[in-house]
Design a protein around this motif. Structure first.
Motif, short mmCIF file in Angstrom:
data_model
loop_
_atom_site.label_atom_id
_atom_site.label_comp_id
_atom_site.label_asym_id
_atom_site.label_seq_id
_atom_site.Cartn_x
_atom_site.Cartn_y
_atom_site.Cartn_z
N LEU A 24 0.84 -1.20 0.00
CA LEU A 24 0.00 0.00 0.00
C LEU A 24 0.87 1.25 0.00
O LEU A 24 1.78 1.40 0.83
CB LEU A 24 -0.90 0.01 1.23
CG LEU A 24 -1.88 1.19 1.29
CD1 LEU A 24 -3.04 0.98 0.34
CD2 LEU A 24 -2.39 1.40 2.71
N GLN A 25 0.58 2.16 -0.91
CA GLN A 25 1.30 3.43 -0.99
C GLN A 25 0.54 4.49 -0.18
O GLN A 25 -0.66 4.70 -0.38
CB GLN A 25 1.41 3.88 -2.46
CG GLN A 25 2.08 2.84 -3.35
CD GLN A 25 3.52 2.61 -2.97
OE1 GLN A 25 4.38 3.46 -3.18
NE2 GLN A 25 3.80 1.44 -2.41
N ARG A 26 1.24 5.14 0.73
CA ARG A 26 0.61 6.09 1.66
C ARG A 26 0.97 7.51 1.25
O ARG A 26 2.14 7.88 1.24
CB ARG A 26 1.08 5.80 3.08
CG ARG A 26 0.82 4.35 3.54
CD ARG A 26 1.66 4.00 4.74
NE ARG A 26 3.10 4.15 4.44
CZ ARG A 26 4.05 4.27 5.37
NH1 ARG A 26 3.73 4.27 6.65
NH2 ARG A 26 5.32 4.39 5.01
N THR A 229 -7.84 1.54 8.57
CA THR A 229 -6.39 1.52 8.73
C THR A 229 -5.73 1.14 7.41
O THR A 229 -6.36 0.56 6.51
CB THR A 229 -5.96 0.51 9.80
OG1 THR A 229 -6.22 -0.82 9.32
CG2 THR A 229 -6.69 0.73 11.11
N HIS A 230 -4.46 1.44 7.32
CA HIS A 230 -3.71 1.05 6.12
C HIS A 230 -3.74 -0.45 5.92
O HIS A 230 -3.84 -0.93 4.79
CB HIS A 230 -2.27 1.56 6.22
CG HIS A 230 -2.17 3.05 6.11
ND1 HIS A 230 -1.11 3.77 6.61
CD2 HIS A 230 -3.00 3.97 5.55
CE1 HIS A 230 -1.28 5.04 6.36
NE2 HIS A 230 -2.43 5.20 5.73
N GLN A 231 -3.65 -1.20 7.00
CA GLN A 231 -3.68 -2.65 6.87
C GLN A 231 -5.02 -3.14 6.36
O GLN A 231 -5.10 -4.05 5.52
CB GLN A 231 -3.36 -3.31 8.22
CG GLN A 231 -3.16 -4.82 8.13
CD GLN A 231 -2.03 -5.20 7.20
OE1 GLN A 231 -0.88 -4.76 7.39
NE2 GLN A 231 -2.32 -6.00 6.17
N ALA A 234 -5.13 -2.44 2.66
CA ALA A 234 -4.25 -3.36 1.94
C ALA A 234 -4.88 -4.74 1.84
O ALA A 234 -4.76 -5.42 0.81
CB ALA A 234 -2.89 -3.43 2.63
N ALA A 241 -3.49 4.94 -0.60
CA ALA A 241 -4.40 5.65 0.30
C ALA A 241 -3.94 7.09 0.43
O ALA A 241 -2.75 7.35 0.64
CB ALA A 241 -4.41 4.99 1.68
N HIS A 243 -4.59 10.90 2.36
CA HIS A 243 -5.12 11.62 3.52
C HIS A 243 -5.09 13.10 3.13
O HIS A 243 -4.20 13.84 3.55
CB HIS A 243 -4.29 11.33 4.75
CG HIS A 243 -4.26 9.87 5.12
ND1 HIS A 243 -5.12 9.32 6.04
CD2 HIS A 243 -3.49 8.86 4.66
CE1 HIS A 243 -4.88 8.02 6.15
NE2 HIS A 243 -3.89 7.71 5.32
#
Length: 309
Positions: A24-26, A229-231, A234, A241, A243
């Motif tokens: 996952l790219q944040r 959450t990111h998890q 993913a 994701a 923000h």
């Protein structure tokens, strides 16, 4: 100093590699150029540049009032400050097909790594507000096809955002419409899909199953989507994701609180410990590099140690 060492093409390749990585790219939203190196230093994969934030900084609502020139300049200011790829909000492309093509050229020249175009009518609305309208599937596809045709750097990521989920009163109808629209936008050449205002993880999973290209999740506060959450994202196959407005909200909340303190007490002495130090500011804007660039012309001493004011 002055500009990131990575070229725009290298950053675009990094964005594509990240989307294909399986991780996952944040992408937190940078609300000023100075926040971009902070995002980089804290280990995130990229920087998002929000249209809602740009409008808010100008004291306007997010209804398509910002111009292409304003957006491109902000994209340039932020992109130059980081080695990370940047993804920018291009709203509806500032018009139809020919306007979209010009927008792509301007944003390419600004050095962004990717952009997303949405399928709302003009004037647009914030994606998490009610009362939106979307264009037909044909017009939405034309915008994406125009963007893909216009780009000169094949690594520039053209992402298609669809707001159709929020247009339908029924969640079942809205999700079905979003799946159909996502497929049509992929067929038009979109490199990635941004399904706006998904209500559940299951809805993100349905979009993931419908298309082959990467998908994005918008984790904006006070919106239609829960703050997964990111998890969790993913786990249902989301690739990136964002923000978008978070840092602006954090900063404005702090500003309002401390201004209230100043109005009440007549001093900000009690707030100093919560402020970013002068030394940390100088680290972020690379003050020392400017100092050493040409000491024969102008020289100044940079305070050392991030704990000193």
């Amino acid at each position: 100093m002055l500009y990131a060492s990575a070229t725009p093409n290298q950053k675009r390749a990094a964005l594509r590699a990240g989307l294909a990585s399986g991780t996952l790219q944040r992408y937190p939203g940078a609300f000023t150029p100075l926040t971009a190196p902070l995002i980089e230093q804290l280990g995130f994969e990229g920087v998002y540049i929000s249209g809602a934030v740009m409008a808010a900084e100008l004291g306007m609502p997010d209804i398509g009032l910002t111009t292409l020139s304003e957006v491109a300049e902000r994209g340039r200011q932020i992109s130059r400050m980081t080695e990370l790829p940047t993804l920018i909000d291009a709203d509806t492309g500032f018009g139809e097909a020919m306007n979209v093509a010009r927008a792509v050229h301007e944003l390419e020249d600004a050095g962004v790594s990717g952009l997303h175009l949405e399928d709302q009518v003009n004037p647009k609305r914030c994606g998490h507000l009610d009362g939106k309208e979307v264009v037909s599937a044909d017009v939405a596809a034309q915008r994406i096809a125009a963007a893909v045709s216009a780009r000169r750097d094949s690594d520039l990521v053209i992402m298609a955002r669809t707001d159709i989920r929020g247009v339908h009163g029924s969640s079942t109808e809205g999700l079905a419409a979003a799946v159909d629209r996502a497929k049509a936008l992929e067929a038009a050449g979109a490199d990635a899909i941004f399904p706006e205002a998904m209500a559940t993880l299951e809805e993100f999973a349905a979009i993931r199953a419908a298309v082959q290209v990467p998908i994005l999740a918008n984790m904006t506060e006070f919106g239609k989507s829960a703050l997964f959450t990111h998890q969790e994202l993913a786990d249902v196959g989301v690739n990136i994701a964002i923000h978008p407005v978070s840092l602006l909200r954090i900063a404005m909340g702090a500003i309002e609180r401390e201004l209230g303190l100043l109005a009440e007490s007549g001093t900000l002495d009690g707030a100093v410990e919560r402020m970013q130090t002068r030394a940390r500011l100088y680290e972020l804007n690379d003050y020392a590099a400017y100092s050493s660039f040409d000491e024969g012309v102008f020289n100044f001493e940079v305070p050392g140690g991030a704990t000193h004011a």
